[in-house]
Design an enzyme around this catalytic site. Sequence first.
Site, PDB file in Angstrom:
ATOM      1  N   THR A 113      21.374  79.124 -32.665  1.00 47.35           N
ATOM      2  CA  THR A 113      21.394  77.667 -32.798  1.00 47.35           C
ATOM      3  C   THR A 113      20.756  77.106 -31.523  1.00 47.35           C
ATOM      4  N   ALA A 156      31.029  83.584 -31.155  1.00 44.65           N
ATOM      5  CA  ALA A 156      30.170  82.553 -31.782  1.00 44.65           C
ATOM      6  C   ALA A 156      30.970  81.321 -32.142  1.00 44.65           C
ATOM      7  N   ALA A 157      30.434  80.178 -31.757  1.00 49.69           N
ATOM      8  CA  ALA A 157      31.113  78.914 -32.052  1.00 49.69           C
ATOM      9  C   ALA A 157      30.177  77.760 -31.756  1.00 49.69           C
ATOM     10  N   THR A 216      31.262  76.569 -38.665  1.00 51.19           N
ATOM     11  CA  THR A 216      31.165  77.800 -37.867  1.00 51.19           C
ATOM     12  C   THR A 216      32.528  78.244 -37.341  1.00 51.19           C
ATOM     13  N   THR A 270      39.949  78.973 -26.545  1.00 49.84           N
ATOM     14  CA  THR A 270      39.897  78.024 -25.437  1.00 49.84           C
ATOM     15  C   THR A 270      41.279  77.481 -25.095  1.00 49.84           C
ATOM     16  N   ASP A 271      41.430  77.041 -23.848  1.00 50.54           N
ATOM     17  CA  ASP A 271      42.691  76.391 -23.459  1.00 50.54           C
ATOM     18  C   ASP A 271      42.831  75.006 -24.092  1.00 50.54           C
ATOM     19  N   GLU A 272      41.721  74.474 -24.650  1.00 49.01           N
ATOM     20  CA  GLU A 272      41.772  73.105 -25.187  1.00 49.01           C
ATOM     21  C   GLU A 272      42.676  73.004 -26.408  1.00 49.01           C
ATOM     22  N   TYR A 280      36.403  69.615 -31.844  1.00 45.03           N
ATOM     23  CA  TYR A 280      36.140  70.971 -31.334  1.00 45.03           C
ATOM     24  C   TYR A 280      37.437  71.751 -31.174  1.00 45.03           C
ATOM     25  N   LYS A 305      38.866  75.089 -33.134  1.00 37.09           N
ATOM     26  CA  LYS A 305      39.223  76.359 -32.470  1.00 37.09           C
ATOM     27  C   LYS A 305      40.698  76.687 -32.752  1.00 37.09           C
ATOM     28  N   LYS A 332      26.568  70.785 -20.560  1.00 42.56           N
ATOM     29  CA  LYS A 332      27.906  70.912 -19.984  1.00 42.56           C
ATOM     30  C   LYS A 332      27.887  70.413 -18.545  1.00 42.56           C
ATOM     31  N   LEU A 333      29.053  70.001 -18.037  1.00 43.81           N
ATOM     32  CA  LEU A 333      29.117  69.267 -16.767  1.00 43.81           C
ATOM     33  C   LEU A 333      28.315  69.912 -15.629  1.00 43.81           C
ATOM     34  N   ARG A 368      34.670  59.605 -22.443  1.00 47.32           N
ATOM     35  CA  ARG A 368      34.621  60.366 -23.694  1.00 47.32           C
ATOM     36  C   ARG A 368      35.823  59.906 -24.548  1.00 47.32           C
TER      37      ARG A 368
HETATM   38  P1  NAD Z   1      27.615  78.408 -26.493  1.00 45.39           P
HETATM   39  O1  NAD Z   1      27.509  77.145 -27.273  1.00 45.39           O
HETATM   40  O2  NAD Z   1      26.891  78.535 -25.204  1.00 45.39           O
HETATM   41  O3  NAD Z   1      27.152  79.636 -27.393  1.00 45.39           O
HETATM   42  C1  NAD Z   1      27.541  79.770 -28.729  1.00 45.39           C
HETATM   43  C2  NAD Z   1      26.697  80.884 -29.344  1.00 45.39           C
HETATM   44  O4  NAD Z   1      27.129  81.060 -30.703  1.00 45.39           O
HETATM   45  C3  NAD Z   1      25.205  80.558 -29.389  1.00 45.39           C
HETATM   46  O5  NAD Z   1      24.459  81.676 -29.004  1.00 45.39           O
HETATM   47  C4  NAD Z   1      24.950  80.209 -30.853  1.00 45.39           C
HETATM   48  O6  NAD Z   1      23.634  80.490 -31.273  1.00 45.39           O
HETATM   49  C5  NAD Z   1      25.971  81.097 -31.540  1.00 45.39           C
HETATM   50  N1  NAD Z   1      26.348  80.587 -32.862  1.00 45.39           N
HETATM   51  C6  NAD Z   1      26.722  79.325 -33.186  1.00 45.39           C
HETATM   52  N2  NAD Z   1      26.985  79.242 -34.505  1.00 45.39           N
HETATM   53  C7  NAD Z   1      26.787  80.488 -35.023  1.00 45.39           C
HETATM   54  C8  NAD Z   1      26.924  81.044 -36.321  1.00 45.39           C
HETATM   55  N3  NAD Z   1      27.298  80.289 -37.372  1.00 45.39           N
HETATM   56  N4  NAD Z   1      26.654  82.353 -36.495  1.00 45.39           N
HETATM   57  C9  NAD Z   1      26.258  83.126 -35.455  1.00 45.39           C
HETATM   58  N5  NAD Z   1      26.108  82.643 -34.196  1.00 45.39           N
HETATM   59  C10 NAD Z   1      26.369  81.337 -33.995  1.00 45.39           C
HETATM   60  O7  NAD Z   1      29.172  78.632 -26.313  1.00 45.39           O
HETATM   61  P2  NAD Z   1      29.936  79.319 -25.097  1.00 45.39           P
HETATM   62  O8  NAD Z   1      30.227  78.298 -24.077  1.00 45.39           O
HETATM   63  O9  NAD Z   1      29.240  80.546 -24.735  1.00 45.39           O
HETATM   64  O10 NAD Z   1      31.318  79.677 -25.807  1.00 45.39           O
HETATM   65  C11 NAD Z   1      31.476  80.942 -26.468  1.00 45.39           C
HETATM   66  C12 NAD Z   1      32.906  81.077 -26.958  1.00 45.39           C
HETATM   67  O11 NAD Z   1      33.785  80.995 -25.849  1.00 45.39           O
HETATM   68  C13 NAD Z   1      33.333  79.976 -27.915  1.00 45.39           C
HETATM   69  O12 NAD Z   1      34.132  80.544 -28.911  1.00 45.39           O
HETATM   70  C14 NAD Z   1      34.127  79.027 -27.046  1.00 45.39           C
HETATM   71  O13 NAD Z   1      35.098  78.344 -27.808  1.00 45.39           O
HETATM   72  C15 NAD Z   1      34.759  79.994 -26.069  1.00 45.39           C
HETATM   73  N6  NAD Z   1      35.096  79.417 -24.751  1.00 45.39           N
HETATM   74  C16 NAD Z   1      34.124  78.838 -24.000  1.00 45.39           C
HETATM   75  C17 NAD Z   1      34.460  78.342 -22.750  1.00 45.39           C
HETATM   76  C18 NAD Z   1      33.435  77.666 -21.882  1.00 45.39           C
HETATM   77  O14 NAD Z   1      33.809  77.074 -20.864  1.00 45.39           O
HETATM   78  N7  NAD Z   1      32.160  77.715 -22.183  1.00 45.39           N
HETATM   79  C19 NAD Z   1      35.789  78.411 -22.300  1.00 45.39           C
HETATM   80  C20 NAD Z   1      36.749  78.996 -23.119  1.00 45.39           C
HETATM   81  C21 NAD Z   1      36.384  79.518 -24.342  1.00 45.39           C
HETATM   82  O1  DAU Z   2      38.405  74.299 -21.349  1.00 43.14           O
HETATM   83  C1  DAU Z   2      37.508  75.151 -21.998  1.00 43.14           C
HETATM   84  C2  DAU Z   2      36.398  74.350 -22.614  1.00 43.14           C
HETATM   85  O2  DAU Z   2      35.565  73.902 -21.548  1.00 43.14           O
HETATM   86  C3  DAU Z   2      35.572  75.134 -23.629  1.00 43.14           C
HETATM   87  O3  DAU Z   2      36.395  75.479 -24.706  1.00 43.14           O
HETATM   88  C4  DAU Z   2      34.385  74.305 -24.126  1.00 43.14           C
HETATM   89  O4  DAU Z   2      33.591  75.079 -24.991  1.00 43.14           O
HETATM   90  C5  DAU Z   2      33.573  73.883 -22.920  1.00 43.14           C
HETATM   91  O5  DAU Z   2      32.510  73.051 -23.349  1.00 43.14           O
HETATM   92  C6  DAU Z   2      34.449  73.137 -21.925  1.00 43.14           C
HETATM   93  O6  DAU Z   2      34.878  71.872 -22.449  1.00 43.14           O
HETATM   94  P1  DAU Z   2      34.899  70.540 -21.543  1.00 43.14           P
HETATM   95  O7  DAU Z   2      34.846  69.376 -22.437  1.00 43.14           O
HETATM   96  O8  DAU Z   2      35.999  70.603 -20.552  1.00 43.14           O
HETATM   97  O9  DAU Z   2      33.499  70.761 -20.745  1.00 43.14           O
HETATM   98  P2  DAU Z   2      32.335  69.744 -20.361  1.00 43.14           P
HETATM   99  O10 DAU Z   2      31.424  70.504 -19.451  1.00 43.14           O
HETATM  100  O11 DAU Z   2      31.743  69.074 -21.540  1.00 43.14           O
HETATM  101  O12 DAU Z   2      33.096  68.648 -19.506  1.00 43.14           O
HETATM  102  C7  DAU Z   2      33.847  69.003 -18.360  1.00 43.14           C
HETATM  103  C8  DAU Z   2      34.473  67.730 -17.817  1.00 43.14           C
HETATM  104  O13 DAU Z   2      33.429  66.894 -17.297  1.00 43.14           O
HETATM  105  C9  DAU Z   2      35.189  66.904 -18.873  1.00 43.14           C
HETATM  106  O14 DAU Z   2      36.321  66.286 -18.289  1.00 43.14           O
HETATM  107  C10 DAU Z   2      34.167  65.840 -19.263  1.00 43.14           C
HETATM  108  C11 DAU Z   2      33.406  65.633 -17.983  1.00 43.14           C
HETATM  109  N1  DAU Z   2      31.985  65.251 -18.117  1.00 43.14           N
HETATM  110  C12 DAU Z   2      31.190  66.026 -18.904  1.00 43.14           C
HETATM  111  C13 DAU Z   2      29.857  65.730 -19.047  1.00 43.14           C
HETATM  112  C14 DAU Z   2      28.966  66.563 -19.929  1.00 43.14           C
HETATM  113  C15 DAU Z   2      31.483  64.181 -17.416  1.00 43.14           C
HETATM  114  O15 DAU Z   2      32.213  63.488 -16.683  1.00 43.14           O
HETATM  115  N2  DAU Z   2      30.150  63.875 -17.547  1.00 43.14           N
HETATM  116  C16 DAU Z   2      29.315  64.601 -18.344  1.00 43.14           C
HETATM  117  O16 DAU Z   2      28.121  64.251 -18.453  1.00 43.14           O
END
Ligand code: NAD
Ligand code: DAU
Length: 354
Positions: A46, A92-93, A110, A135-137, A160, A164, A199-200, A291
């Site tokens: 994606t 994947a998510a 997804t 996720t902790d969310e 989201y 999850k 992301k932030l 947000r």
């Molecule tokens: P990301 O958005 O960077 O990557 C998601 C990946 O999944 C991409 O490569 C995308 O192409 C793939 N994907 C999406 N839909 C799909 C589908 N239908 N089939 C196959 N592949 C698909 O996400 P991320 O930040 O790497 O998060 C990965 C996992 O970790 C998620 O489950 C998320 O909930 C969890 N997680 C993320 C964080 C974080 O801070 N990023 C924290 C805690 C948990």
């Molecule tokens: O806690 C785990 C989660 O962390 C994961 O499950 C999610 O996949 C991941 O995206 C992340 O979620 P958040 O919403 O916490 O992350 P984000 O980077 O979007 O935002 C982090 C914090 O910063 C949140 O409080 C919102 C704020 N923010 C974010 C953006 C993109 C801003 O203030 N300005 C911004 O432009």
Amino acid sequence: MSGRVVREPRSLLVTGGAGFVGSAFVRYLLGQADFRGTLVNLDLLTYAGNLENVAAVADDPRYKFVRGDIADGELVGRLVREHEVDTIVHFAAESHVDRSIVAPSAFIETNVVGTFRLLEVARAAKSVHFHHVSTDEVFGSLGPTGAFREDTPYRPNSPYSASKAASDHLVRAYAHTYALPITLSNCSNNYGPYQFPEKLIPLMIMNLVEDKPLPIYGDGLNVRDWLYVDDHAEAVWRIVRSGRAGETYNVGGEGERTNLEIVRLLIDCVAAETGKARSALESLVTFVRDRPGHDRRYAIDFSKIQQELAWSPRRDLASGLRETVRFYLDHRGWLERVRTGAYRDWLRENYEQR
Ligand code: NAD
Ligand code: DAU
């Protein structure tokens, strides 16, 4: 650690291994010289999936990439049979909260339906261990004190986190009803290389480098607990190998900071790395509309994984952020291709024409 190795996976199916966290896991595992198994990376590519993130392992004989949808039960079933998969590690998510607020549908497809389809394949296969990355969310929002534990009640607040949470419940239900061997992890905010710049942290680094406004939602005092992504990868592998079947593990970074604190730390790093004036960078801070439904604070009690599996974060926030800033400064081409969508040309040239 307890010392006992419970599982020795030989054939893994990793979903979402071209995304931010999944690609860190793929690089981490294939970086372990003693990993003698094979790893199939199933990713739909994606907007968030990028094969550049796994280019370093593309020619590893233990590795194979397959482009496809986790919701395609036929494809997943075939992969599990053909590769005699014994372990599914499910990353994947759809992962971005802001996108889920604007357009929740893909999150249901997804995160909920896709996970359900994977579980059905695992159930039919009988002997597959299923690790679900979550996720902790799902636990909702905390007040000024306290931390999420594994037994904290679910209270997801965004489409989201609700999607999850639904997937977590399905995983638990499959373990309970069908005795599917599962493990589950709920992790806090990750940061590090190859994170999509919506992301932030990567967004702020990119804007600092380009002298653009730094959009801070609300008052900037929302708190997140930051974990370096490689530490998350290590935690997942440890749970896959030695986590007790049917159990959930919370994973956290001991890195609680307000968003404003994070942005100021990034300002320090970018100023130090580029020589830009700190005051000029500070003047880019811009408070914008909050947000909707913005969770105030997350914090993780990760004593269970610490005690049972001897895992703790290795990287402290200061050094992790420094390294992350250096990564984005050194990978301006990656950032540019991701931002403009030009990485799809890279995909066509380097993958689809093979
Ligand atoms: P990301 O958005 O960077 O990557 C998601 C990946 O999944 C991409 O490569 C995308 O192409 C793939 N994907 C999406 N839909 C799909 C589908 N239908 N089939 C196959 N592949 C698909 O996400 P991320 O930040 O790497 O998060 C990965 C996992 O970790 C998620 O489950 C998320 O909930 C969890 N997680 C993320 C964080 C974080 O801070 N990023 C924290 C805690 C948990
Ligand atoms: O806690 C785990 C989660 O962390 C994961 O499950 C999610 O996949 C991941 O995206 C992340 O979620 P958040 O919403 O916490 O992350 P984000 O980077 O979007 O935002 C982090 C914090 O910063 C949140 O409080 C919102 C704020 N923010 C974010 C953006 C993109 C801003 O203030 N300005 C911004 O432009």
